[in-house]
Design an enzyme around this catalytic site. Structure first.
Site, PDB file in Angstrom:
ATOM      1  N   TYR A  19      59.044  78.514  -4.958  1.00 17.69           N
ATOM      2  CA  TYR A  19      58.537  77.497  -5.685  1.00 17.69           C
ATOM      3  C   TYR A  19      57.996  77.941  -6.995  1.00 17.69           C
ATOM      4  CZ  TYR A  19      55.126  73.450  -6.537  1.00 17.69           C
ATOM      5  OH  TYR A  19      54.360  72.490  -7.416  1.00 17.69           O
ATOM      6  N   ASP A  70      57.437  85.437 -11.168  1.00 19.60           N
ATOM      7  CA  ASP A  70      56.183  84.538 -11.082  1.00 19.60           C
ATOM      8  C   ASP A  70      55.157  85.247  -9.942  1.00 19.60           C
ATOM      9  OD1 ASP A  70      54.617  82.353 -10.702  1.00 19.60           O
ATOM     10  OD2 ASP A  70      56.055  80.889  -9.769  1.00 19.60           O
ATOM     11  N   LYS A  90      46.224  80.774  -9.555  1.00 19.98           N
ATOM     12  CA  LYS A  90      45.394  80.944  -8.253  1.00 19.98           C
ATOM     13  C   LYS A  90      44.144  82.209  -8.411  1.00 19.98           C
ATOM     14  CE  LYS A  90      49.040  78.799  -5.834  1.00 19.98           C
ATOM     15  NZ  LYS A  90      50.357  78.657  -5.712  1.00 19.98           N
TER      16      LYS A  90
HETATM   17  C1  LIG Z   1      51.088  77.604  -6.649  1.00 23.68           C
HETATM   18  C2  LIG Z   1      52.221  78.316  -7.398  1.00 23.68           C
HETATM   19  C3  LIG Z   1      52.823  77.684  -8.522  1.00 23.68           C
HETATM   20  C4  LIG Z   1      52.257  76.422  -9.307  1.00 23.68           C
HETATM   21  O1  LIG Z   1      50.707  76.679  -9.540  1.00 23.68           O
HETATM   22  P1  LIG Z   1      49.976  75.054  -9.778  1.00 23.68           P
HETATM   23  O2  LIG Z   1      48.797  75.804 -10.364  1.00 23.68           O
HETATM   24  O3  LIG Z   1      50.012  74.660  -8.337  1.00 23.68           O
HETATM   25  O4  LIG Z   1      50.561  74.693 -10.793  1.00 23.68           O
HETATM   26  C5  LIG Z   1      53.811  78.338  -9.152  1.00 23.68           C
HETATM   27  N1  LIG Z   1      54.395  79.426  -8.732  1.00 23.68           N
HETATM   28  C6  LIG Z   1      54.095  79.832  -7.425  1.00 23.68           C
HETATM   29  C7  LIG Z   1      54.586  81.124  -6.911  1.00 23.68           C
HETATM   30  C8  LIG Z   1      53.041  79.338  -6.793  1.00 23.68           C
HETATM   31  O5  LIG Z   1      52.598  79.836  -5.727  1.00 23.68           O
END
Ligand SMILES: *Cc1c(COP(=O)(O)O)cnc(C)c1O
Length: 425
Positions: A142, A237, A265
């Site tokens: 994701y 990511d 995060k």
């Molecule tokens: C949570 C997440 C996102 C999206 O981040 P948001 O702050 O929720 O938009 C993108 N990539 C990864 C790997 C994630 O875990």
């Protein structure tokens, strides 16, 4: 009726599904989502006053535990100086310097407000830099909810992606090819066929959005080598794994060098801050220096930046990640031992402060294997643990997190709760 049920009923009248992010609605596990009234340390309290040991940690950010004194103080002090300027401030520079110093592959960085923005902007930058349009991603990873990333695999390795959300134009989805995670052969084949059209490969170097899946060495190496050979940008990511798996994220842990990295995060310390950064020559393509446009009213917001900066200072404490790694291991090993004692097909693993629990005999290494785990068993376990005062992510396909606030006693209490449930299984 509980307070959470009352609030959920009210919420559903004015908010679609009663929530501002879908997984919060407990649809996968059933039942009413807990409305949280407050959080402190390793615990959250619901609107009815019941306490839970929290392994969601706001889906990753809360690595120091909730309402940690120094973070609250940093936020308060920043807010007293004004909550937003729309002009540069010193704290942004300090945070950028710290990120560049800590993350070896980041030479320049830009701040945004969410992980979604970070990945979306990194992709545009990769496309601008390469003058190519196609991207590769992996099923089960994701990367936020921008159009080109809400795409699932079509049937057959080389079919173009299909939108996985209504509202994503098929024309946009067609630019995204979706491959299997941990499958270097699939990558080789795709690069052999369309390598000179690929702008970027985007991947979670430790996958945490299909439960927890660890990368195979050959998979990471194949990505790096193929991107280099074909002139594609490798985007790791690390919105979830950054400052989670360790101080240098998953790519530091595995020693793989990306061209761009996305962070969020933990980096925002529980406030809306995220970032993308990497090679200087690529980052210089961003406006105002270059032709790739990207902007944000609240980007580098002084309050969010203060929380991020305070967090990054604290996670640098000697032994910080070693202790978290031990805590996560204690937890997964304890749960696995309890399940084994009661002959329940279950496995668990962790990396740094991230963990995965699986109702299957061995830890999965692919999306297909995760999907084959026993979802009904997880849902039953989830609700039983909730009754015992343990809050796990409300889905069998999410990673869990421990924080620095989780004590040995919290872990022991969690294992005892699971043991009681497994004994009656
Ligand atoms: C949570 C997440 C996102 C999206 O981040 P948001 O702050 O929720 O938009 C993108 N990539 C990864 C790997 C994630 O875990």
């Amino acid at each position: 009726m509980t307070r959470s049920e009352e609030l959920f009923a009210r919420a559903q009248r004015v908010i679609p599904g009663g929530v501002n992010s879908p997984v919060r609605a407990f649809k996968a596990v059933g039942g009413t989502p807990l409305f949280i009234a407050r959080a402190e340390g390793a615990r959250v309290w619901d609107a009815d006053g019941k306490a839970y040991i929290d392994y969601v940690g706001s889906w990753g950010p809360m690595i120091l535990g909730h309402a940690f004194g120094p973070i609250v103080e940093a936020v308060r002090e920043a807010a007293l100086r004004g909550t937003s300027y729309g002009a540069p401030c010193a704290a942004e520079v300090e945070l950028a310097e710290r990120v560049v110093a800590l993350v070896p592959s980041i030479e320049k960085v830009r701040f945004v407000s969410s992980g979604t923005e970070a990945t979306m902007s990194a992709l545009r930058l990769a496309r601008g830099f390469t003058s190519r349009s196609k991207i590769l991603k992996f099923e089960g990873c994701y990367h936020g909810h921008s159009d080109g990333l809400l795409v699932k695999a079509g049937s057959g390795a080389l079919t173009f992606g299909q939108p996985s959300s209504s509202g994503v134009p098929a024309e946009i989805a067609a630019l995204t090819t979706v491959l299997d995670y941990n499958d270097p052969a699939g990558l080789e084949k795709t690069f052999a066929e369309i390598g000179n059209e690929i702008a970027a490969v985007i991947v979670e170097p430790v996958a945490g959005n299909m439960n927890l899946i660890l990368p195979k060495r050959e998979f990471l190496d194949a990505m790096r080598n193929l991107c280099t050979k074909h002139g594609a940008v490798l985007i790791l990511d690390e919105v979830m794994s950054g400052f989670r798996v360790g101080l240098q994220g998953a790519h530091g842990h595995y020693g793989i060098k990306p061209d761009l990295v996305t962070l969020g995060k933990v980096m925002g310390g529980g406030l809306p801050a995220a970032a993308f950064g990497g090679r200087r020559d690529i980052m210089q393509c961003l406006a105002p220096l270059g032709a790739v446009y990207q902007a944000g009213t609240l980007s580098g917001n002084p309050v969010a930046v203060a929380a991020g900066l305070a967090t990054l200072k604290l996670v640098q404490a000697p032994g910080f990640y070693e202790r978290l790694t031990r805590t996560a291991k204690q937890m997964t090993e304890g749960l696995a031992a309890s399940a084994a004692k009661h002959d329940i097909p279950f496995s668990a693993q962790s990396i740094g402060s991230m963990f995965g629990l699986y109702f299957s005999g061995k830890a999965p290494t692919s999306y297909a294997e995760v999907m084959a785990s026993d979802k009904a068993a997880f849902n039953r376990f989830f609700h039983a643990m909730l009754d015992e005062g343990v809050y796990l992510a409300p889905s069998a396909f999410e990673a869990g997190f421990v924080s620095a606030a989780h004590t040995d006693a919290d872990i022991a209490q969690t294992i005892a709760a699971a043991d009681k449930i497994f004994a009656a299984w």
